[in-house]
Design an enzyme around this catalytic site. Structure first.
Site, PDB file in Angstrom:
ATOM      1  N   LYS A  28       0.861  -1.189   0.000  1.00 20.37           N
ATOM      2  CA  LYS A  28       0.000   0.000   0.000  1.00 20.37           C
ATOM      3  C   LYS A  28       0.887   1.225   0.000  1.00 20.37           C
ATOM      4  O   LYS A  28       2.018   1.174   0.508  1.00 20.37           O
ATOM      5  CB  LYS A  28      -0.862   0.018   1.269  1.00 20.37           C
ATOM      6  CG  LYS A  28      -2.109   0.869   1.139  1.00 20.37           C
ATOM      7  CD  LYS A  28      -3.254   0.053   0.620  1.00 20.37           C
ATOM      8  CE  LYS A  28      -4.496   0.865   0.400  1.00 20.37           C
ATOM      9  NZ  LYS A  28      -5.644  -0.009   0.117  1.00 20.37           N
TER      10      LYS A  28
ATOM     11  N   ASP B  93      -6.962   4.295  -4.514  1.00 21.44           N
ATOM     12  CA  ASP B  93      -7.595   4.109  -3.208  1.00 21.44           C
ATOM     13  C   ASP B  93      -8.285   5.452  -2.926  1.00 21.44           C
ATOM     14  O   ASP B  93      -8.593   6.185  -3.874  1.00 21.44           O
ATOM     15  CB  ASP B  93      -6.537   3.730  -2.143  1.00 21.44           C
ATOM     16  CG  ASP B  93      -7.156   3.153  -0.880  1.00 21.44           C
ATOM     17  OD1 ASP B  93      -7.563   1.984  -0.892  1.00 21.44           O
ATOM     18  OD2 ASP B  93      -7.260   3.877   0.133  1.00 21.44           O
TER      19      ASP B  93
END
Ligand code: GLU
Length: 461
Positions: free
Chosen positions: A126, A166
């Site tokens: 991430k 995201d």
């Protein structure tokens, strides 16, 4: 058992100070898998638990950029490459003022098990930056994305690490980052997913997370001989996930009566039908406005403005989420971590909640989840129910590697099948007495087993 978990957690907390979201995500997984690891001498001897909570690599870097006034701004960028046992690191990029190393560690840790559940060859990662694209011009967003990628490109690649979108990173940001990646790496590939259809992107990627969440919810009801048909639902977070949940709930015969965002809460007892949804999509995605604009278009719907939404915080304020305002069968929290707290769960349960299905990553607090479990109401963790997005990113990588595009129907069929399989894994590993399924434990154990087995086979690396 709880004492050994507590002792393990004390060590995790000591090694990762000031990162409460990471501690929360780790505890949730460890509580589910500890008994299994204890019973497995090979896993114990290989210290799988100690290694699996340690990111393989964290990259942190300066992101300088020039704003429209000619002033030089600086943000901090990160990429957490958590676990590559199953494949290249994979996971989104989040731009949000709250982004910190701890937030991204929790997200990358969750991503590792989510990606394992998809059954695709994807590791977990991430990234992001403490940058807020809201209120910035297109040119500013482009300069920021270019500066971010000018550093990140060294660490990513289709066989190494493949970022995607995201929160606050959608088609526009992916476009700018991909453009810069392509220029620097001299390579057009699946190194970044969520690309536009027509220039490398997979059909259905935009819809995939929200559709996947809803397919998963449908599976939960199907298992009980029921369905989403006729179910009254509420969604939090008017973003890509939430709006596509509404679209698929409508398709499956349910009705969404509430949705919120930073601007406030919409309550529409008649339901947000496809016509209204088209207007909402235009306002949110094309005009980049918020639900207060939507409220102006549909004055019959109730609108509760979020009077605490200040420019600094940019977050949903408790009390302006739907949970304590409406009576629903299904709640889909699709906003951000820890947005649904104990009082929200209690209000939902009092009003006859049948299922709580996470669309965001870790949107429910541990005590809220406990209350829902205690009431024997179905609960699905995001790492299972929101895995459709990253699964379709995996499908995008496959299409890119094969220099081919699949039809929307083909991608949707694969997505649907993957969600059914994830549901099946949760039932297999989370089944409890009395026919109850603990989806949280099922998802944690099934995801963990995949990763742990690969780590065991690959030796101490
Ligand atoms: N950010 C999404 C997630 O939380 C998608 C990640 C991806 O497609 O790589 O799963």
């Amino acid at each position: 058992m709880s004492q050994v978990v507590d002792a393990f957690m004390q060590d995790v907390i000591k090694r990762n100070p000031g990162e409460p979201e990471f501690h929360q995500a780790v505890r949730e997984v460890i509580e589910s898998v500890y008994p299994m690891v204890e019973a497995n001498p090979a896993m114990k001897a290989a210290n799988i638990l100690g290694r699996i909570v340690e990111p393989e690599r964290i990259i942190s870097f300066r992101v300088p950029w020039v704003d429209d006034k000619g002033q030089i701004q600086v943000n901090r960028g990160y990429r957490v490459q958590f676990n590559s046992a199953l494949g290249p690191y994979k996971g989104g990029i989040r731009f949000h003022p709250d982004v910190s190393q701890g937030t991204l560690k929790f997200l990358a840790f969750e991503q590792t098990f989510k990606n394992a559940l998809t059954g695709l060859p994807l590791g977990g990662g991430k990234g992001g930056a403490d940058f807020d694209p809201r209120g910035k011009s297109d040119a500013e967003v482009m300069r920021f994305c270019q500066s971010f990628m000018a550093e990140l490109f060294r660490y990513v690649g289709q066989e190494t690490d493949s970022p995607a979108g995201d929160i606050n990173v959608g088609g526009r940001e992916i476009g700018y980052m991909f453009g810069m990646y392509k220029k620097l790496a001299n390579e057009f590939s699946g190194a970044i997913t969520g690309k536009g259809v027509g220039w490398g992107g997979s059909r259905m990627r935009t819809e995939a997370t929200g559709y996947g969440v809803t397919y998963f919810a449908e599976e939960m009801f199907n298992r009980k001989g029921d369905s989403l048909k006729g179910k009254v639902c509420a969604v939090s977070g008017a973003g890509n996930v939430g709006l596509h949940v509404i679209e698929m709930v409508n398709k499956l015969g349910g009705k969404v009566i509430a949705i919120n965002d930073l601007a406030g809460l919409i309550i529409d007892d008649e339901g947000i039908d496809n016509e209204k949804l088209a207007v909402m999509k235009d306002i949110i995605f094309n005009k980049r406005q918020l639900l207060d604009e939507y409220a102006k278009r549909f004055p019959k719907a109730k609108f509760i403005p979020n009077e605490f939404a200040d420019a600094e915080k940019k977050k949903l304020v408790k009390g302006y989420s739907p949970w304590q305002h409406v009576k629903v069968d299904v709640a889909f929290p699709c906003s951000r971590q820890n947005e649904l707290v104990l009082e929200d769960a209690q209000a939902l349960l009092k009003n006859g909640l049948k299922a709580l299905v996470e669309g965001a990553n870790m949107p429910c607090t541990p005590d809220a989840i406990k209350a829902v479990h205690a009431a024997k109401v179905m609960f699905s963790p995001g790492k299972a129910s929101n895995a459709g997005g990253v699964a379709t990113s995996g499908l995008e990588m496959s299409q890119n590697a094969g220099h081919i595009y699949w039809s929307a129907e083909e991608v949707n069929t694969r997505l649907h099948q993957i969600m059914k399989e994830i549901h099946g894994l949760c039932v297999q590993y989370g089944g409890e007495e009395g026919g109850v399924v603990n989806y949280e434990r099922g998802a944690n154990v099934a995801g963990f087993m995949q990763v742990a087995k690969a780590m065991l086979a690959q030796g101490v690396v």
